[in-house]
Design a protein around this motif. Sequence first.
Motif, PDB file in Angstrom:
ATOM      1  N   ASP A  47      -3.334  44.301 -16.854  1.00  0.00           N
ATOM      2  CA  ASP A  47      -1.932  44.269 -16.457  1.00  0.00           C
ATOM      3  C   ASP A  47      -1.241  43.161 -17.250  1.00  0.00           C
ATOM      4  OD1 ASP A  47       0.543  44.238 -15.313  1.00  0.00           O
ATOM      5  OD2 ASP A  47      -0.126  43.835 -13.269  1.00  0.00           O
ATOM      6  N   LEU A  48      -0.565  43.532 -18.338  1.00  0.00           N
ATOM      7  CA  LEU A  48       0.114  42.557 -19.183  1.00  0.00           C
ATOM      8  C   LEU A  48       1.294  41.918 -18.462  1.00  0.00           C
ATOM      9  CD1 LEU A  48       0.169  44.592 -22.531  1.00  0.00           C
ATOM     10  CD2 LEU A  48      -1.559  42.951 -21.755  1.00  0.00           C
ATOM     11  N   GLY A  49       1.840  42.627 -17.491  1.00  0.00           N
ATOM     12  CA  GLY A  49       3.014  42.134 -16.787  1.00  0.00           C
ATOM     13  C   GLY A  49       2.760  40.910 -15.936  1.00  0.00           C
ATOM     14  N   VAL A  50       1.503  40.671 -15.548  1.00  0.00           N
ATOM     15  CA  VAL A  50       1.191  39.507 -14.727  1.00  0.00           C
ATOM     16  C   VAL A  50       1.542  38.209 -15.445  1.00  0.00           C
ATOM     17  CG1 VAL A  50      -0.685  38.249 -13.571  1.00  0.00           C
ATOM     18  CG2 VAL A  50      -0.626  40.712 -13.472  1.00  0.00           C
ATOM     19  N   ARG A  51       1.533  38.253 -16.758  1.00  0.00           N
ATOM     20  CA  ARG A  51       1.836  37.048 -17.537  1.00  0.00           C
ATOM     21  C   ARG A  51       3.177  36.438 -17.137  1.00  0.00           C
ATOM     22  NH1 ARG A  51      -0.030  35.062 -22.492  1.00  0.00           N
ATOM     23  NH2 ARG A  51       1.416  33.600 -23.471  1.00  0.00           N
ATOM     24  N   GLU A  52       4.124  37.263 -16.703  1.00  0.00           N
ATOM     25  CA  GLU A  52       5.453  36.766 -16.369  1.00  0.00           C
ATOM     26  C   GLU A  52       5.451  35.869 -15.131  1.00  0.00           C
ATOM     27  OE1 GLU A  52       8.053  37.157 -18.292  1.00  0.00           O
ATOM     28  OE2 GLU A  52       6.853  38.342 -19.689  1.00  0.00           O
ATOM     29  N   VAL A  53       4.430  35.975 -14.290  1.00  0.00           N
ATOM     30  CA  VAL A  53       4.409  35.187 -13.050  1.00  0.00           C
ATOM     31  C   VAL A  53       3.180  34.287 -12.931  1.00  0.00           C
ATOM     32  CG1 VAL A  53       5.795  36.867 -11.781  1.00  0.00           C
ATOM     33  CG2 VAL A  53       3.303  37.087 -11.778  1.00  0.00           C
ATOM     34  N   ALA A  54       2.221  34.445 -13.812  1.00  0.00           N
ATOM     35  CA  ALA A  54       0.979  33.666 -13.732  1.00  0.00           C
ATOM     36  C   ALA A  54       1.165  32.268 -14.331  1.00  0.00           C
ATOM     37  CB  ALA A  54      -0.130  34.410 -14.478  1.00  0.00           C
ATOM     38  N   PRO A  55       0.396  31.290 -13.818  1.00  0.00           N
ATOM     39  CA  PRO A  55      -0.517  31.399 -12.670  1.00  0.00           C
ATOM     40  C   PRO A  55       0.234  31.365 -11.342  1.00  0.00           C
ATOM     41  CG  PRO A  55      -0.533  29.163 -13.524  1.00  0.00           C
ATOM     42  CD  PRO A  55       0.351  29.949 -14.444  1.00  0.00           C
TER      43      PRO A  55
END
Length: 275
Positions: A47-55
């Motif tokens: 899921d590349l989209g997690v990068r926008e909110v991680a960590p």
Amino acid sequence: MGLFDKLLGKTNKKQSGMIPATKKEHEEEWDFYFSNVNDNLGSLFVDLGVREVAPIKDKPNIVWVSIRMNNPREDGLSSQEESGILADIEDALVARIISEHNAVYVGRLTSAGDRDLYFYFGDTILYDKTISEVMVAYPKYEFDYGSKEDKEWDDYFDFLYPTPQQFQSIQNRHVIEQLEKNGDSLNKAREVDHWIYFQTETDRETFLQKISNDGFSIVDKDYDKELDETPFKLHIKRIDYVDQNSVDVYVIYLWKLANELNADYDGWETSIEKD
């Protein structure tokens, strides 16, 4: 050639650098790529989209579930006959773990006869019980699991998430898939255009010198004052094939040269060619 006869794999330079609005929940963006993992071929689905909110601060623990495949291919990836049951196991684990632990499923690795699923948790109380209860329904499959603290989500960023070069290959594949959807058999060589943006005119000329014997022709050299960091534009083209292997060779070559000069390779474009 009309506008709709072309497909692009390039970004809008004038919008680059924009900061996305803060989101309470991320928008999922699943994609896959291949990589070498411990000297074995690996297929990663992330899921590349997690990068926008991680960590995510309240999910500092990574949990993995490893399922041993019964009929893997010779290269260690999943076989066609086993893909259905593996998908069922994955769906069951993801649904139960997210439901009971409010976890975030970030990706999976298939390699060396194993399929590994990765989640980020808050607390990990009874996570092992949840996994075991799901796997009771699949008695023919051996499995293992584990957890560790990963506050900065290093396993996501440094292992699951593609490197810049791998990400460029993913972008290449997206354009090729669109060509095929529009009836292109990929059998014909055709003009392929490339755009690169430089910080200085000297860097642009150095780039041109480096590719001077590679058969590229200059379409346009321009200066765009609206692009503060990389205003020196270069548009080049060459006759090439557009299958994945061919595209990755010449695009990664240009991409690497651009990086050496702190320039921005902005993508490629080509025409749809039907038999």
